[in-house]
Write an enzyme that holds these catalytic residues in place. Structure first.
Site, PDB file in Angstrom:
ATOM      1  N   ASP A 201      20.323  -8.242   1.883  1.00 27.22           N
ATOM      2  CA  ASP A 201      19.446  -7.079   1.737  1.00 27.22           C
ATOM      3  C   ASP A 201      19.304  -6.660   0.281  1.00 27.22           C
ATOM      4  O   ASP A 201      20.288  -6.622  -0.462  1.00 27.22           O
ATOM      5  CB  ASP A 201      20.060  -5.881   2.491  1.00 27.22           C
TER       6      ASP A 201
ATOM      7  N   LYS B 243      15.966  -9.615   1.910  1.00 20.09           N
ATOM      8  CA  LYS B 243      15.192  -8.772   2.831  1.00 20.09           C
ATOM      9  C   LYS B 243      14.809  -7.475   2.123  1.00 20.09           C
ATOM     10  O   LYS B 243      15.634  -6.901   1.411  1.00 20.09           O
ATOM     11  CB  LYS B 243      15.992  -8.474   4.107  1.00 20.09           C
TER      12      LYS B 243
ATOM     13  N   GLU C 207      12.603  -3.595   2.745  1.00 19.69           N
ATOM     14  CA  GLU C 207      11.939  -2.669   3.662  1.00 19.69           C
ATOM     15  C   GLU C 207      10.508  -2.441   3.177  1.00 19.69           C
ATOM     16  O   GLU C 207      10.224  -2.490   1.975  1.00 19.69           O
ATOM     17  CB  GLU C 207      12.726  -1.351   3.740  1.00 19.69           C
TER      18      GLU C 207
ATOM     19  N   GLU D 260      12.401  -2.805  13.507  1.00 17.19           N
ATOM     20  CA  GLU D 260      13.494  -1.912  13.940  1.00 17.19           C
ATOM     21  C   GLU D 260      12.971  -0.617  14.547  1.00 17.19           C
ATOM     22  O   GLU D 260      12.056   0.031  14.002  1.00 17.19           O
ATOM     23  CB  GLU D 260      14.410  -1.567  12.751  1.00 17.19           C
TER      24      GLU D 260
HETATM   25  O1  KIV Z   1      21.254  -3.526   6.905  1.00 15.66           O
HETATM   26  C1  KIV Z   1      21.184  -3.957   8.062  1.00 15.66           C
HETATM   27  O2  KIV Z   1      22.199  -4.234   8.721  1.00 15.66           O
HETATM   28  C2  KIV Z   1      19.863  -4.128   8.650  1.00 15.66           C
HETATM   29  C3  KIV Z   1      19.785  -4.326  10.128  1.00 15.66           C
HETATM   30  C4  KIV Z   1      19.889  -3.013  10.802  1.00 15.66           C
HETATM   31  C5  KIV Z   1      18.563  -5.073  10.519  1.00 15.66           C
HETATM   32  O3  KIV Z   1      18.880  -4.049   7.973  1.00 15.66           O
END
Ligand code: KIV
Length: 273
Positions: A88, A118, A120, A187
């Site tokens: 992330d 990833k 948002e 989500e």
């Molecule tokens: O940070 C995380 O664990 C996520 C999940 C909730 C998809 O983004």
């Protein structure tokens, strides 16, 4: 050829090709130990910024830093050898410009060895996704309930229950997919909206609190193995580790206090000459 080059890890194209096919199994991990346990069972491991909440005791993911994600990403990469590893991008490291996003993502990828990042779906995200994808960085999008926007939303609120929100979430999905994301986490959205998104976009959708018809599912691992007393409605508990750990620790404390631990088998004795 070096062992690293012969790696049989699941790749970004492998996941991209699963659209409408075999379901994608995804879980979060934050350490080498958990990654090692999870790795044989899943297709994708997410080093999620939820690490801030589930391991560091933060109230949301907003306080997570790039350095924290790098450290946990490195740990997970040491424990996983099969799954695709996605890390992330934390709050504040990609929203202001595509260039800033590239600099943060390049650090995440080069310092951890992960295969994708990833983001948002904040304002301007399609430009950023296209900028990163065009420069060799595979991007997973995250739409619907965006945990990094918790302060704007006033809590972790389900999305897509009004017509206006449905239109916005659907267009986020289209934009992120068209900009080049290889898959999208959906989500906390109404299940029929998740179904519509899954039908509409050409890349796999990974649901969390979304719909069984998504192309895959993800849960936050500590939630599904029962580490917390409270979990969101969409979590199914597959284990009750909080109780198991607590019982074990209570036994240990009792044995130490009563002098029952260590016993004769748990101490060293002098070797006979
Ligand atoms: O940070 C995380 O664990 C996520 C999940 C909730 C998809 O983004």
């Amino acid at each position: 050829m070096s062992k690293a080059l012969k790696s049989s890890r699941i790749s970004v194209p492998d996941i991209r090709a699963r659209k409408g096919g075999e379901k994608i199994v995804m879980l979060t991990a934050y350490t080498a130990t958990m990654a090692d346990i999870i790795d044989p069972h899943v297709d994708v491991i997410l080093v999620g910024d939820t690490v801030g909440m589930v391991h560091h005791g933060l109230p949301s993911t907003v306080g997570v830093t790039l350095e924290m994600m790098i450290m946990h990403g490195q740990s997970v990469m040491r424990g996983a050898s099969n799954a695709l590893v996605v890390v992330d991008m934390p709050f504040g490291t990609y929203e202001s410009s595509p260039q800033k996003a590239f600099d943060s993502a390049a650090r995440l990828m080069s310092e951890t060895g992960c295969q994708a990042i990833k983001v948002e779906a904040c304002a301007g995200i399609s430009e950023t996704v296209a900028f990163l994808s065009g420069r060799g960085i595979p991007v997973m999008g995250h739409i619907g309930l965006r945990p990094q926007a918790v302060n704007l939303d006033g809590g972790f609120k389900t999305k897509g229950r009004t017509t206006e929100e449905r239109t916005r979430v659907l267009s986020e999905a289209r934009e992120v997919a068209e900009a080049g994301a290889f898959s999208i986490v959906v989500e906390g959205v109404a299940s029929d909206l998740a179904d519509e998104i899954t039908k509409e976009v050409s890349v796999p959708t990974i649901g969390i609190g979304a719909s069984a018809n998504c192309d895959g599912q993800i849960l936050v691992t500590p939630d599904m193995i029962g580490m917390f007393e409270w979990t969101p409605k969409f979590v199914r508990r597959y284990a009750d580790l909080r109780t198991t750990i607590s019982r074990g620790i209570a036994e240990y404390a009792k044995d130490v206090r009563s002098g029952q631990f260590p016993g004769p088998a748990e101490v060293y004795t002098l070797k006979a000459n």
